[in-house]
Scaffold this active site. Structure first.
Site, PDB file in Angstrom:
ATOM      1  N   CYS A   1     -26.176 -12.185 -22.816  1.00  0.00           N
ATOM      2  CA  CYS A   1     -25.495 -13.013 -23.809  1.00  0.00           C
ATOM      3  C   CYS A   1     -24.062 -13.319 -23.382  1.00  0.00           C
ATOM      4  O   CYS A   1     -23.416 -12.538 -22.688  1.00  0.00           O
ATOM      5  CB  CYS A   1     -25.516 -12.352 -25.184  1.00  0.00           C
ATOM      6  SG  CYS A   1     -24.709 -10.738 -25.284  1.00  0.00           S
TER       7      CYS A   1
ATOM      8  N   GLU B   1     -28.259  -4.046 -21.791  1.00  0.00           N
ATOM      9  CA  GLU B   1     -27.203  -3.970 -20.783  1.00  0.00           C
ATOM     10  C   GLU B   1     -26.130  -2.971 -21.206  1.00  0.00           C
ATOM     11  O   GLU B   1     -25.631  -2.192 -20.382  1.00  0.00           O
ATOM     12  CB  GLU B   1     -26.553  -5.344 -20.562  1.00  0.00           C
ATOM     13  CG  GLU B   1     -27.516  -6.408 -20.061  1.00  0.00           C
ATOM     14  CD  GLU B   1     -28.135  -7.243 -21.165  1.00  0.00           C
ATOM     15  OE1 GLU B   1     -28.400  -8.427 -20.925  1.00  0.00           O
ATOM     16  OE2 GLU B   1     -28.371  -6.719 -22.287  1.00  0.00           O
TER      17      GLU B   1
ATOM     18  N   CYS C   1     -22.734  -9.079 -23.459  1.00  0.00           N
ATOM     19  CA  CYS C   1     -23.287  -8.374 -22.304  1.00  0.00           C
ATOM     20  C   CYS C   1     -22.746  -8.940 -20.992  1.00  0.00           C
ATOM     21  O   CYS C   1     -22.492  -8.189 -20.053  1.00  0.00           O
ATOM     22  CB  CYS C   1     -24.805  -8.422 -22.342  1.00  0.00           C
ATOM     23  SG  CYS C   1     -25.472  -7.425 -23.698  1.00  0.00           S
TER      24      CYS C   1
ATOM     25  N   HIS D   1     -27.679  -3.595 -27.258  1.00  0.00           N
ATOM     26  CA  HIS D   1     -28.349  -4.397 -26.243  1.00  0.00           C
ATOM     27  C   HIS D   1     -28.649  -3.529 -25.017  1.00  0.00           C
ATOM     28  O   HIS D   1     -27.969  -2.541 -24.753  1.00  0.00           O
ATOM     29  CB  HIS D   1     -27.480  -5.575 -25.832  1.00  0.00           C
ATOM     30  CG  HIS D   1     -27.383  -6.640 -26.874  1.00  0.00           C
ATOM     31  ND1 HIS D   1     -26.800  -7.851 -26.619  1.00  0.00           N
ATOM     32  CD2 HIS D   1     -27.787  -6.692 -28.169  1.00  0.00           C
ATOM     33  CE1 HIS D   1     -26.853  -8.608 -27.710  1.00  0.00           C
ATOM     34  NE2 HIS D   1     -27.433  -7.914 -28.668  1.00  0.00           N
TER      35      HIS D   1
END
Length: 143
Positions: free
Chosen positions: A69, A46, A79, A44
């Protein structure tokens, strides 16, 4: 936020079922980390941006194109957990995420950790990145 949107845009269509997200971490006017969701949906954005920023992320601001998330289907740290653990002081998001893995849960976790959470910055510019993703999630919710 415009930089985060620019990072996410080329990844649209390359991230599988996951949305193409952009993340930029800033502190004192300096970019500490920036990334987009990887091909196939992992890692992801982040996660990648935090890895670049390292310990310097403490007290920084993250600009993220989509709500971080709250859970990951893989069971890995979400995240929002990663941003909280990094000690971010503020997270600014363009768009809400209707997925069962977010849907306000990421925002709630960040707020509970004492992180200032703002949503809606440049939402109109970021929303087209998520049109098909949001439509797909809306169908899932109705089922």
């Amino acid at each position: 936020m415009r930089r985060a949107i620019a990072l996410a845009r080329p990844q649209v269509g390359r991230t599988g079922e996951n949305p193409a997200v952009g993340c930029v971490i800033l502190k004192d006017g300096r970019v500490l980390g920036e990334a987009a969701t990887g091909d196939g949906g992992r890692p992801h954005a982040e996660e990648l941006a935090l890895a670049q920023a390292g310990e310097a992320a403490r007290g920084a601001t993250a600009f993220v194109t989509l709500e971080p998330c709250a859970e990951r289907s893989s069971g890995a740290a979400s995240c929002s957990e990663r941003l909280a653990a990094a000690g971010m002081s503020r997270v600014v998001v363009a768009c809400a995420d209707p997925s069962v893995f977010a849907a306000g849960g990421g925002a709630a976790r960040l707020r509970a950790a004492g992180i200032v959470f703002d949503q809606g910055l440049l939402e109109a510019e970021a929303a087209p990145l998520y049109a098909s993703y949001v439509a797909a999630k809306s169908l899932e919710i109705r089922r």
